[in-house]
Write a protein that holds these residues in place. Structure first.
Motif, PDB file in Angstrom:
ATOM      1  N   UNK A  67      -6.591   6.772  -1.604  1.00 40.58           N
ATOM      2  CA  UNK A  67      -4.904   6.610  -1.326  1.00 40.58           C
ATOM      3  C   UNK A  67      -4.259   7.806  -0.909  1.00 40.58           C
ATOM      4  N   UNK A  68      -3.461   7.824   0.034  1.00 37.14           N
ATOM      5  CA  UNK A  68      -3.095   9.133   0.424  1.00 37.14           C
ATOM      6  C   UNK A  68      -1.579   8.985  -0.125  1.00 37.14           C
ATOM      7  N   UNK A  69      -1.031  10.224  -0.596  1.00 40.15           N
ATOM      8  CA  UNK A  69       0.240  10.340  -1.160  1.00 40.15           C
ATOM      9  C   UNK A  69       1.283  10.842  -0.492  1.00 40.15           C
ATOM     10  N   UNK A 124       2.421  10.718  -9.791  1.00 44.18           N
ATOM     11  CA  UNK A 124       1.760  10.029  -8.836  1.00 44.18           C
ATOM     12  C   UNK A 124       1.965  10.733  -7.447  1.00 44.18           C
ATOM     13  N   UNK A 180       3.234   8.294   9.260  1.00 42.17           N
ATOM     14  CA  UNK A 180       2.568   7.883   8.201  1.00 42.17           C
ATOM     15  C   UNK A 180       3.616   7.699   7.031  1.00 42.17           C
ATOM     16  N   UNK A 181       4.776   8.559   7.217  1.00 42.58           N
ATOM     17  CA  UNK A 181       5.639   8.628   5.972  1.00 42.58           C
ATOM     18  C   UNK A 181       7.128   8.461   6.675  1.00 42.58           C
ATOM     19  N   UNK A 227       0.675  -1.269  -0.087  1.00 42.93           N
ATOM     20  CA  UNK A 227      -0.062   0.184   0.102  1.00 42.93           C
ATOM     21  C   UNK A 227       1.018   1.339  -0.040  1.00 42.93           C
ATOM     22  N   UNK A 283      -1.896  -2.226 -10.466  1.00 44.11           N
ATOM     23  CA  UNK A 283      -2.446  -0.679 -10.291  1.00 44.11           C
ATOM     24  C   UNK A 283      -1.980   0.282 -11.288  1.00 44.11           C
ATOM     25  N   UNK A 323       3.684   1.643  -1.204  1.00 46.90           N
ATOM     26  CA  UNK A 323       4.485   1.806  -2.488  1.00 46.90           C
ATOM     27  C   UNK A 323       3.300   2.437  -3.510  1.00 46.90           C
ATOM     28  N   UNK A 324       2.090   2.108  -3.222  1.00 48.12           N
ATOM     29  CA  UNK A 324       1.156   2.848  -4.126  1.00 48.12           C
ATOM     30  C   UNK A 324       1.083   4.407  -3.790  1.00 48.12           C
ATOM     31  N   UNK A 325       1.422   4.606  -2.588  1.00 45.64           N
ATOM     32  CA  UNK A 325       1.418   6.026  -2.221  1.00 45.64           C
ATOM     33  C   UNK A 325       2.793   6.693  -2.498  1.00 45.64           C
ATOM     34  N   UNK A 326       3.712   6.110  -2.318  1.00 44.29           N
ATOM     35  CA  UNK A 326       5.166   6.851  -2.343  1.00 44.29           C
ATOM     36  C   UNK A 326       5.856   6.372  -3.908  1.00 44.29           C
ATOM     37  N   UNK A 327       5.451   6.059  -4.694  1.00 40.30           N
ATOM     38  CA  UNK A 327       5.993   6.013  -5.973  1.00 40.30           C
ATOM     39  C   UNK A 327       6.172   7.289  -6.413  1.00 40.30           C
TER      40      UNK A 327
END
Lengths: 260, 471
Positions: free
Chosen positions: B43-45, B101, A232-233, A125, A158, A127-131
């Motif tokens: 999704x939170x980025x 993204x 969170x990050x 999850x 995705x 990686x979906x955020x942070x790419x």
């Protein structure tokens, strides 16, 4: 008791499971190149045999459940040093209790497995955020990631759906492999070709600046809360985040002098 | 040109940041355009320096405002830099950010420039460009300005995933005091229209698990001219907008439903009146969420808290917790608050507060309690409740198992029995439980260093220590 040495593949682990039942009980399962012999156990190099792997693979799905099979595969992607033995203990329980195994959450074997797999799932999850893609001069989207667990293949569907009209590459720097995708299809291969042109497109730096500016301005200064942000990050991902790499250790500001 | 854009982005992000919602959840679709998709859970980025998630590009279309709402940073009389986007400029920026993204989509709000309809038309133009010219299939959250005409609202709903109309103030009195140009009628009319259109397109989902099992999309649920007192006589019936012969496709109108937002701590409302308003909004309009924002003094005003006041973040947090109890745990506001209890307890979460006041319902035997009863035990949520139920069908749940199931044992232990045994304090009294819980929450034997402790008088401290059995 026997220490099994395998080649690091999923089939390899399945072969170890096979030998656990048909040769000798497994004391440890280790990677060939990392093995430290112990005094107590014999060791054996497991040859990865696809017929045996298929046998175990089908048995998991039939005798336990598809869910268990998925769990085992995700566990294989984990970076947990004990993952092979955890998988084995989980499967031993599963072959004994059949499909109910996954419901014994309070059983140590299941609990260890579920917590390990949860980490893999969470990182997927993340990686979906942070790419963070950069647009290259060739119009290809290019991103670098460094996840703890080997989740690259889990994010393929995705992104290839989302960017089906844009070719993109996501490179796992740590494991030196990369995902190549275009028109909804993707594959993973080793690293990038050495002559691959990583020149950024003309306006790439400008958009990165815009994003950083937006990022700085959207925070409410009366509510500053770095602890929450870091929760969170986590800082280990900052290196590859456009908005955070300015704050990551060892960051070289020089690459940002061009642009606006 | 980049510098102009940079300046605009700074100004319009600064103006938009007090809007709370940034979620990208509720819509689930694959790429049906040129680029983009929506993920059901959102999704939170990224997370800003304030720890709030950044999921959508949250900007105002313009911050040039005709209105003069007291609490607002963009009020007409506030001296601040002003800017507006061009529709195409913002659409392109969104696509470029999305491609990298950085974001999950666009959250577009606006100040009222010229008139609500003028502004809404420009917003609509931008969103249509984004959807149709750029083929953007990502998430769009559009803010509806009170007073906008039903036709434009409908058009915006057809391109957006989520709509929201901010109620801003929990009571009509405070609305009249702080935002004199906004009328309750103008706020409730679009809310009603959105809910009714959602029912007609069979896409109304409702908040959390509040209406689980109800057939929300049956025509009986259409909000007629009669409703809440405030809602009566709100706007005209807008049902005729959706031509029955050419009904919008299922889920094509604001698939992720509608939300709203309220300011906490600007007026002198109690938690009770804030939460009652929320509950009414949930029950009447079946909104997905009500957001709360702790009031941050951004402008000087004689009727608002002065600029040195810290935002009531702890209060906001407790209200959110209570809101969750309403939407997911089957609580009603009158169970939590009312009578002499007008505000939530700052020291313990609302579920613990409720449990301590209703100790006669506890302790609950986890091996026999129904799902609904389990959900009411502090420290147990829907995941752990389901795990308990699954396990006890073939094996009793022991106290040691609770932790592995994800139960917050430090709270739950005082309220449960496992196989008939109690694992909490010797004294089963609200004060005793409350004290020992507060000490543990700080990870120390005694909460010497937290704010609660410092607020107490010497005598009260002695009393607390005595109750905890220390002296």
């Amino acid at each position: 008791m026997m220490d099994y040495l395998y080649d690091g593949t999923f089939e390899g682990i399945l072969n170890c499971v096979y030998h656990h039942y048909y040769t000798d009980r497994a004391g440890r399962i280790c990677l060939k190149e990392e093995y430290q012999p112990s005094l107590l156990n014999d060791f054996m190099e497991v040859e990865t045999d696809s017929a045996k792997a298929t046998l175990v693979y089908d048995a998991i799905e039939e005798k336990i459940s598809t869910y268990a099979l998925q769990t085992v595969y995700r566990a294989y992607l984990s970076n947990d040093p004990e993952k092979e033995m955890k998988i084995l203990r989980y499967l031993v329980l599963g072959f004994r209790d059949n499909y109910a195994a996954a419901h014994h959450r309070t059983d140590q074997a299941v609990f260890e497995m579920e917590t390990m797999v949860k980490k893999v799932r969470c990182e997927k999850e993340r990686m979906l955020q942070f790419v963070r893609f950069e647009v290259l001069a060739s119009n290809i989207l290019y991103a670098e990631i460094e996840p703890d667990n080997d989740v690259l293949e889990l994010i393929g569907d995705h992104f290839s759906d989302r960017f089906k009209n844009d070719p993109f590459i996501i490179r796992d720097v740590k494991r030196d492999k990369a995902m190549f995708a275009y028109e909804g299809h993707w594959y993973i291969s080793e690293g990038l070709p050495s002559d691959f042109d990583l020149t950024r497109s003309d306006d790439e730096i400008a958009y990165q600046h815009l994003w950083q500016t937006y990022f700085d301005h959207i925070a409410i200064k009366e509510r500053i809360n770095p602890g929450c942000q870091r929760n969170f990050m986590p800082a280990r991902y900052w290196k590859h985040l456009t908005e955070m790499k300015r704050k990551a250790p060892g960051y070289d500001a020089a690459i940002f002098t061009v642009g606006v | 040109m980049e510098e102009v854009l940079m300046k605009k982005l700074q100004i319009l992000a600064d103006s938009a940041k007090y809007d709370v919602s940034c979620s990208s959840s509720g819509a689930d679709r694959n790429n049906n355009g040129r680029m983009g998709s929506a993920h059901a859970a959102g999704i939170c980025h990224s997370w800003g320096a304030d720890g709030r998630c950044i999921s959508l590009l949250k900007v105002l279309f313009t911050n040039k405002c005709e209105y003069n709402c007291e609490y607002c940073v963009n009020r007409r009389t506030n001296d601040c830099p002003r800017a507006s986007f061009e529709p195409d400029e913002l659409a392109r920026l969104t696509v470029e950010f999305y491609k990298r993204n950085y974001i999950e989509g666009l959250f577009l709000s606006s100040a009222v420039e010229v008139s609500p309809d003028y502004t809404a038309e420009r917003i609509l133009r931008c969103l249509q460009l984004l959807r149709f010219r750029y083929g953007f299939a990502g998430y769009i959250h559009a803010k509806i300005i009170p007073g906008v005409s039903p036709e434009i609202l409908h058009q915006i709903g057809l391109v957006a995933d989520r709509l929201s109309v901010n109620i801003e103030m929990p009571t009509s009195q405070s609305l009249a005091a702080f935002a004199p140009q906004k009328k309750p009628k103008q706020i409730f009319a679009p809310m009603k229209q959105i809910t009714n259109t959602l029912i007609e397109t069979r896409a109304l989902k409702g908040p959390g698990t509040m209406f689980k099992g109800d057939r929300l999309n049956s025509p009986d649920n259409i909000i007629g001219p009669m409703g809440l007192e405030d809602v009566t006589s709100m706007g005209n019936d807008t049902r005729a907008l959706v031509d029955p012969r050419k009904r919008a496709r299922k889920g094509s109108f604001a698939a992720a439903g509608q939300t709203t937002q309220m300011i906490v701590g600007a007026g002198n409302e109690t938690d009770f009146s804030i939460l009652t308003t929320s509950e009414n909004l949930y029950r009447t309009f079946k909104m997905k969420r009500v957001y709360y924002s702790a009031y941050i003094p951004v402008v000087d005003s004689p009727i608002l808290p002065d600029k040195s006041t810290a935002p009531p973040l702890a209060r906001e947090h407790r209200i959110y917790q209570a809101d969750w109890l309403l939407r997911f745990y089957g609580f009603r506001v009158e169970e939590l608050l009312g009578g002499k209890n007008q505000n939530l307890d700052p020291d313990v979460d609302p579920k613990v507060m409720w449990a301590l006041r209703n100790l006669d319902k506890f302790p609950v035997e986890v091996n026999r309690a129904s799902y609904e009863e389990l959900m009411r035990i502090p420290g147990i949520g829907h995941i752990s409740a389901r795990r308990i139920i699954r396990q006890r069908s073939f094996r009793a749940v022991k106290f040691e198992d609770l932790k592995k199931m994800g139960v917050a044992v430090k709270r739950a232990r005082y309220f449960v029995l496992c196989c008939g045994r109690y694992y909490g304090q010797r004294k089963f009294e609200p004060e005793t439980i409350r004290n020992s819980m507060l000490q543990m929450e700080n990870g120390q034997q005694l909460s010497m260093f937290d704010n609660n402790w410092r607020r107490l008088e010497e005598g009260e401290r002695q009393e607390k220590l005595a109750l905890a059995g220390v002296i």
